[in-house]
Design a protein around this motif. Structure first.
Motif, PDB file in Angstrom:
ATOM      1  N   ALA A   1       7.251 -15.043   2.803  1.00  0.00           N
ATOM      2  CA  ALA A   1       6.266 -14.091   3.092  1.00  0.00           C
ATOM      3  C   ALA A   1       6.762 -13.071   3.651  1.00  0.00           C
ATOM      4  O   ALA A   1       6.218 -11.461   3.428  1.00  0.00           O
ATOM      5  N   TYR A   2       8.018 -12.678   4.591  1.00  0.00           N
ATOM      6  CA  TYR A   2       8.531 -11.184   4.760  1.00  0.00           C
ATOM      7  C   TYR A   2       8.807 -10.461   3.728  1.00  0.00           C
ATOM      8  O   TYR A   2       9.147  -9.086   4.028  1.00  0.00           O
ATOM      9  N   TYR A   3       9.410 -11.134   2.804  1.00  0.00           N
ATOM     10  CA  TYR A   3       9.875  -9.730   1.660  1.00  0.00           C
ATOM     11  C   TYR A   3       9.696  -9.526   1.002  1.00  0.00           C
ATOM     12  O   TYR A   3       9.277  -8.684  -0.090  1.00  0.00           O
ATOM     13  N   THR A   4       8.308 -10.641   1.175  1.00  0.00           N
ATOM     14  CA  THR A   4       6.939  -9.572   0.171  1.00  0.00           C
ATOM     15  C   THR A   4       6.241  -8.730   0.240  1.00  0.00           C
ATOM     16  O   THR A   4       6.459  -7.619  -0.163  1.00  0.00           O
ATOM     17  N   THR A   5       6.070  -9.045   2.009  1.00  0.00           N
ATOM     18  CA  THR A   5       5.721  -7.432   2.295  1.00  0.00           C
ATOM     19  C   THR A   5       7.431  -6.235   2.555  1.00  0.00           C
ATOM     20  O   THR A   5       6.744  -5.407   1.890  1.00  0.00           O
ATOM     21  N   TRP A   6       7.768  -6.581   2.778  1.00  0.00           N
ATOM     22  CA  TRP A   6       9.047  -5.633   2.642  1.00  0.00           C
ATOM     23  C   TRP A   6       8.959  -5.325   1.417  1.00  0.00           C
ATOM     24  O   TRP A   6       9.429  -3.733   1.220  1.00  0.00           O
ATOM     25  N   LEU A   7       8.926  -5.711   0.386  1.00  0.00           N
ATOM     26  CA  LEU A   7       9.038  -5.156  -1.041  1.00  0.00           C
ATOM     27  C   LEU A   7       7.948  -4.240  -1.468  1.00  0.00           C
ATOM     28  O   LEU A   7       8.009  -3.490  -1.414  1.00  0.00           O
ATOM     29  N   ARG A   8       6.883  -4.483  -1.287  1.00  0.00           N
ATOM     30  CA  ARG A   8       6.185  -3.961  -0.869  1.00  0.00           C
ATOM     31  C   ARG A   8       5.830  -2.496  -0.427  1.00  0.00           C
ATOM     32  O   ARG A   8       6.092  -1.233  -1.301  1.00  0.00           O
ATOM     33  N   HIS A   9       6.565  -3.072   0.416  1.00  0.00           N
ATOM     34  CA  HIS A   9       6.839  -1.217   2.148  1.00  0.00           C
ATOM     35  C   HIS A   9       7.884  -0.305   0.555  1.00  0.00           C
ATOM     36  O   HIS A   9       8.196   0.762   0.578  1.00  0.00           O
ATOM     37  N   LEU A  10       9.180  -0.771   0.040  1.00  0.00           N
ATOM     38  CA  LEU A  10      10.404  -0.355  -0.652  1.00  0.00           C
ATOM     39  C   LEU A  10       9.903   0.398  -1.362  1.00  0.00           C
ATOM     40  O   LEU A  10      10.028   1.156  -1.998  1.00  0.00           O
ATOM     41  N   ARG A  11       8.676  -0.518  -1.937  1.00  0.00           N
ATOM     42  CA  ARG A  11       8.183   0.025  -3.850  1.00  0.00           C
ATOM     43  C   ARG A  11       7.265   1.385  -3.485  1.00  0.00           C
ATOM     44  O   ARG A  11       7.572   1.963  -4.577  1.00  0.00           O
ATOM     45  N   GLU A  12       6.702   1.632  -2.132  1.00  0.00           N
ATOM     46  CA  GLU A  12       6.157   2.744  -2.474  1.00  0.00           C
ATOM     47  C   GLU A  12       6.977   3.601  -2.449  1.00  0.00           C
ATOM     48  O   GLU A  12       8.088   4.211  -2.117  1.00  0.00           O
ATOM     49  N   ASP A  13       6.002   4.792  -2.971  1.00  0.00           N
ATOM     50  CA  ASP A  13       6.887   6.179  -2.612  1.00  0.00           C
ATOM     51  C   ASP A  13       7.343   6.128  -1.424  1.00  0.00           C
ATOM     52  O   ASP A  13       6.187   6.229  -0.420  1.00  0.00           O
ATOM     53  N   ALA A  14       8.420   7.206  -0.876  1.00  0.00           N
ATOM     54  CA  ALA A  14       9.259   7.650  -0.007  1.00  0.00           C
ATOM     55  C   ALA A  14       7.714   8.507   1.163  1.00  0.00           C
ATOM     56  O   ALA A  14       7.487   9.390  -0.558  1.00  0.00           O
TER      57      ALA A  14
END
Ligand code: FES
Ligand code: FE
Length: 436
Positions: free
Chosen positions: A423-436
């Motif tokens: 669950a932690y890394y799913t959220t982490w990944l969602r943020h990192l895949r968003e544009d900077a």
């Protein structure tokens, strides 16, 4: 390896992920830009800035900030860098002041961040619009005594960011965060490990407890034999925002003493203030630890050994993991005590906290940090950069049927599992895949 390649290696359910997320400088740059500038970040406990003029200096990601209470009683968070030529404005870690004067050329800001004084303003500048050089402020909100801020003006309100996880923070503080205070300034120390390793561990990971912490457990440090052994009472909880927790829950009749480790008067105070369903969980749990995404961890548990005492003593610690580099993290450890508890009990509680989870030498801390450091250490290599780690525990088993757990969020009575890590890394990944 490029950032898109690193992110592309995650299993869709985050049941495996590339080890290089703990070592790659490009990953940390993306985290700072996409997580630490957008999320609500914990900075301080309200009691650290109890009266007007009180301030502490902290970091949001790697940005230096001042947390200050103004004359109007409001808590504000502002950059701790002079808007003239950028030097560190306030070098102290805490204090009380109405103004901050820059050590370089003496520009002076009030404790709300407004530029008030510029030496030689007229002869040196002619006209000067001071308001254009106020300190940049972050949006600030407080929940249950916990001060959070975000740089993102478009971020959802803190209550929405916490979502259902607020219920667990309520449980942590017995329904009243204002009834707690930080016992002294937080301990600060640096570990040679990636910041996420501490957060993912605090958010669940009942699996490591009987093995990594075998020595202190066998030494009798827990108030009950059940804690840490897994079994039917351990449970993990997570919410869509990536907040995660583990609860050692013993429903009535389990033989575990209700609410042990707190003085009787304290228990009565919690009972009066907490919602009944929150209190029911808290009084039947002997450990509650977790992580508010991204980097605020907490633990409340009962320790039997506190030096000369053997009486079970509860403690509550907050833990902030602040990245310095991919492989170095500054840790802040806050011991919280109920304001009205007897002084002698508070002292025992703080000792129980720092002797187990304190500045890298706590009995549990050293077990954990040794492993966080070693994961970061082995991640430094050409083959390491191409290696994926296993986070699949519980993912291939049938998900346990919903039970009568009273708390919100997703939850399974499966202590030895990695639901919370995913669950932690799913959220982490969602943020990192968003544009900077
Ligand atoms: Fe602060 Fe010049 S850098 S006054
Ligand atoms: Fe641990």
């Amino acid at each position: 390896m490029s950032l898109p390649e690193v992110l592309g290696r995650f299993a869709p359910d985050c049941s495996s992920l590339p080890q290089t997320v703990f070592n790659d400088p490009e990953v940390l740059d993306a985290e700072l830009a996409r997580i630490f500038t957008r999320s609500w970040l914990f900075l301080a406990h309200e009691s650290e800035v109890a009266v007007s003029g009180d301030y502490v200096t902290r970091r949001m990601g790697r940005d230096q900030v001042i947390v200050s209470r103004g004359e109007d009683g409001q808590i504000r968070v502002m950059r701790n860098a002079c808007t003239h030529r950028g030097t560190l404005l306030c070098k102290a870690t805490l204090g009380n002041t109405s103004h901050f004067m820059c050590p370089y050329h003496a520009w002076t800001f009030d404790n709300t961040g407004r530029l008030r004084g510029v030496p030689e303003a007229r002869p040196a500048y002619g006209t000067f619009d001071k308001s254009s050089r106020d300190l940049r402020r972050a949006r600030t909100e407080v929940y249950q005594g916990l001060v959070f801020a975000t740089w993102d003006d478009d971020a959802e309100p803190l209550a929405d960011f916490l979502g259902d996880f607020a219920w667990y923070l309520d449980a942590l503080v017995g329904g009243d965060g204002a009834a707690w205070e930080v016992a002294g300034p937080p301990q600060r120390y640096t570990i040679k490990a990636n910041w996420k390793l501490s957060c993912e561990n605090f958010g669940g990971d009942g699996y490591h407890v009987p093995y990594a912490h075998r020595a202190p457990i066998e030494g009798g440090l827990f108030g009950t034999e059940d804690t840490g052994t897994g079994g039917p009472s351990g449970r993990v909880v997570w919410t869509p925002q990536g907040h995660t927790a583990r609860v050692g829950y013993h429903p009535a009749g389990s033989g575990i003493p209700a609410y042990h480790g707190y003085p009787d008067e304290q228990r009565a105070e919690f009972a009066a203030k907490a919602k009944p369903e929150v209190f029911a969980v808290l009084e039947n749990s002997d450990v509650l630890h977790g992580n508010v995404f991204p980097n605020l961890s907490f633990i409340q548990t009962v320790i039997t050994y506190t030096g000369d005492e053997v009486e079970p003593t509860a403690f509550l610690a907050l833990r902030l993991a602040l990245p310095i580099s991919p492989t170095e993290t500054e840790m802040l450890n806050f011991a919280l005590v109920p304001r009205n508890a007897p002084d002698a009990w508070k002292q025992k509680s703080v000792l129980a906290c720092v002797r187990t989870h304190g500045a890298a030498a706590g009995l549990f801390e050293s077990d954990d940090v040794d492993n966080f450091t070693a994961v970061t250490f082995t991640g430094d290599g050409a083959i390491a950069a191409r290696t994926d780690l296993d986070y699949s525990m519980g993912a291939r088993l049938p998900r346990p049927e919903p039970d009568d757990w009273p708390g919100p969020g997703e939850s399974v009575p499966h202590d030895h599992s990695e639901y919370t890590h995913r669950a932690y890394y799913t959220t982490w990944l969602r943020h990192l895949r968003e544009d900077a």
